[in-house]
Design an enzyme around this catalytic site. Structure first.
Site, PDB file in Angstrom:
ATOM      1  CG  ASN A   9       1.094  16.010 -23.371  1.00 12.44           C
ATOM      2  OD1 ASN A   9      -0.115  16.092 -23.151  1.00 12.44           O
ATOM      3  ND2 ASN A   9       1.884  15.186 -22.719  1.00 12.44           N
ATOM      4  NE  ARG A  94      -1.121  11.995 -22.935  1.00 14.76           N
ATOM      5  CZ  ARG A  94      -1.286  12.207 -21.646  1.00 14.76           C
ATOM      6  NH1 ARG A  94      -0.946  13.354 -21.107  1.00 14.76           N
ATOM      7  NH2 ARG A  94      -1.784  11.270 -20.877  1.00 14.76           N
ATOM      8  CG  HIS A 182      -1.035   7.021 -18.040  1.00 14.80           C
ATOM      9  ND1 HIS A 182      -1.626   6.665 -16.855  1.00 14.80           N
ATOM     10  CD2 HIS A 182      -1.101   8.368 -18.102  1.00 14.80           C
ATOM     11  CE1 HIS A 182      -2.033   7.752 -16.212  1.00 14.80           C
ATOM     12  NE2 HIS A 182      -1.725   8.793 -16.954  1.00 14.80           N
ATOM     13  NE  ARG A 242      -7.806  11.817 -13.567  1.00 18.34           N
ATOM     14  CZ  ARG A 242      -6.943  11.500 -14.515  1.00 18.34           C
ATOM     15  NH1 ARG A 242      -7.155  10.427 -15.264  1.00 18.34           N
ATOM     16  NH2 ARG A 242      -5.881  12.229 -14.724  1.00 18.34           N
ATOM     17  CD  GLU A 380       3.331  10.905 -21.195  1.00 17.37           C
ATOM     18  OE1 GLU A 380       3.632  12.039 -20.779  1.00 17.37           O
ATOM     19  OE2 GLU A 380       2.340  10.279 -20.783  1.00 17.37           O
TER      20      GLU A 380
END
Ligand code: AMP
Length: 402
Positions: A9, A94, A182, A242, A380
């Site tokens: 990832n 990912r 996500h 962000r 994940e």
């Protein structure tokens, strides 16, 4: 099948990795770790299945200018030593953006990479690093099968309405849609929900993935119905750096009145806004929580206020709410943020058990709460490992949530 599956990832300044034996990829990985601070002050951390810390002693020195490309080959060598007799038979990655084409993981080949390269402008912070990691593994082990697992795939179950912007039709047809992100994290939570909620798992659930990047997903039947992130990973919640949802008129003002270029605005919205921009101190929630500065407090307050507002909006997409799940770095660890968000949701019937919340317990709602509130650590990497094993053994599509 025997052997092991490598999961990578690759983020902008970090590289997370894990190795799962193919025979029992539902159990914790043999090795899991992370190299953080790539490009500035790299820090290696890893542990084995028992939680024992592992050292980077056989690898080359981690210098400030060591980049992802230079790290992956020695990391592969280091991992081979850790897994002993097992051979890595496939790698899963990912990949943040899969566009409209992928509702599940896909085997990497040249055509796939060309498609994914075209999506770089839609996820400029993440996609280039995700793709660079795939290319780097290809160079190091040319014949190793690789699988791309997309953060967008989980949301492809959404209705056309949930994916549309109110823009002229030709732009929608061109692919200017709400993709959502996500998805690997939401996929993991969807799979684990029955063990926490029983039959209510298939009801109306909102998952709040609150990390440095943050979003929410409204699910029914453990499938995505709506999400807070849109065309890019900039939309929705306020994040570490962000801005989240913003009146598009602000962007026009910055261009027309302040003469800012597209590159300058992009940098402002992706890297200088959010918790960092509002506090002027840090993008890191833990750091802000331990600061006494009024602007740190205001940044946290805005984060929670905006999160509660998004949650209420998402509840409309699933006709109400049975459960809220908090996950990712902030969601799993910050009792303060969970309490503040839930304070804004008292009118919905959300009631927390304060002591359970402070302990980061798996269930944090009071017994008289109308809504279940859970804290579930996301994984994940586990989702990527399982998908990679499936694709390697010739099964296509996303593993079913059950
Ligand atoms: P992630 O992107 O999922 O790794 O989450 C990173 C975010 O989680 C950062 O803002 C961290 O400060 C935050 N975080 C991690 N642990 C804690 C904690 N104990 N309290 C508050 N925030 C935390």
């Amino acid at each position: 099948m025997t052997g092991a599956i490598l999961v990578l990832n690759a983020g902008s300044s970090s590289l997370k990795f894990a190795v799962y034996p193919v025979a029992d990829d539902k159990k914790p990985p043999l090795v899991r770790g992370k190299i953080a601070g790539i490009g500035s002050a790299p820090v290696f951390s890893a542990h084995d299945r028992t939680g024992q810390a592992l050292r980077w002693d056989k690898g080359p020195p981690l210098c400030p200018d060591t980049d992802h490309d230079a790290l992956i080959p020695p990391l592969l060598d280091w991992l081979k030593i850790q897994i002993g007799d097992l051979t890595i038979i496939a790698a899963g990655h990912r990949v943040v953006h899969g566009g409209r084409d992928f509702d599940g993981p896909a085997r990497v080949n040249d055509a796939l990479m060309a498609k994914l390269d075209r999506l770089v402008p839609l996820a400029p912070l993440h996609q280039p690093h995700n793709l660079a990691a795939i290319r780097c593994v290809s160079r190091a082990v040319p014949d190793l099968p690789q699988v791309a697992c997309f953060d967008t795939s989980f949301h492809r179950t959404q209705s056309p309405l949930a994916q549309m912007f109110a823009l002229p039709r030709e732009l929608t047809d061109e692919g200017i849609l709400r993709y959502g992100f996500h998805g690997l994290s939401y996929d993991y939570i969807a799979r684990t929900l029955p063990s926490h909620l029983g039959d209510r798992a298939n009801g109306r659930v909102i998952v709040a993935h609150l990390g440095n990047g943050a979003s929410m997903c409204a699910m029914k039947g453990r499938r995505s119905v709506a999400t807070s992130m849109g065309f890019t990973a900039l939309d929705g919640l306020m994040m570490g750096q962000r801005c989240g949802a913003l009146d598009p008129g602000v962007v026009l003002y910055l261009m027309q009145q302040k003469g800012m270029s597209a590159a300058e605005i992009s940098q402002l919205l992706y890297e200088r806004s959010g918790l960092l921009g509002v506090s002027g101190i840090s993008n890191d929630m833990a750091a802000l929580q331990s600061s006494a500065a009024p602007r740190a407090k205001e940044a946290i307050a805005l984060f929670c206020y905006r999160a509660a507002g998004e949650l209420a909006q998402l509840a409309a997409s699933i006709d109400g709410l049975d459960a809220i799940v908090f996950t990712a770095g902030i969601g799993e660890n910050s009792a303060l943020v969970r309490a503040r968000i839930c304070d804004h949701l008292l009118w919905m019937g959300v009631r927390l058990d304060t002591a359970a919340n402070v302990r980061n317990a798996p269930r944090i709602n009071a017994v008289w709460s109308e809504i279940d509130v859970l804290v579930i650590p996301t994984d994940e990497e586990a989702v990527i490992a399982q998908a990679t094993r499936m694709i390697k053994s010739g099964v296509s599509g996303r593993p079913s949530p059950g």
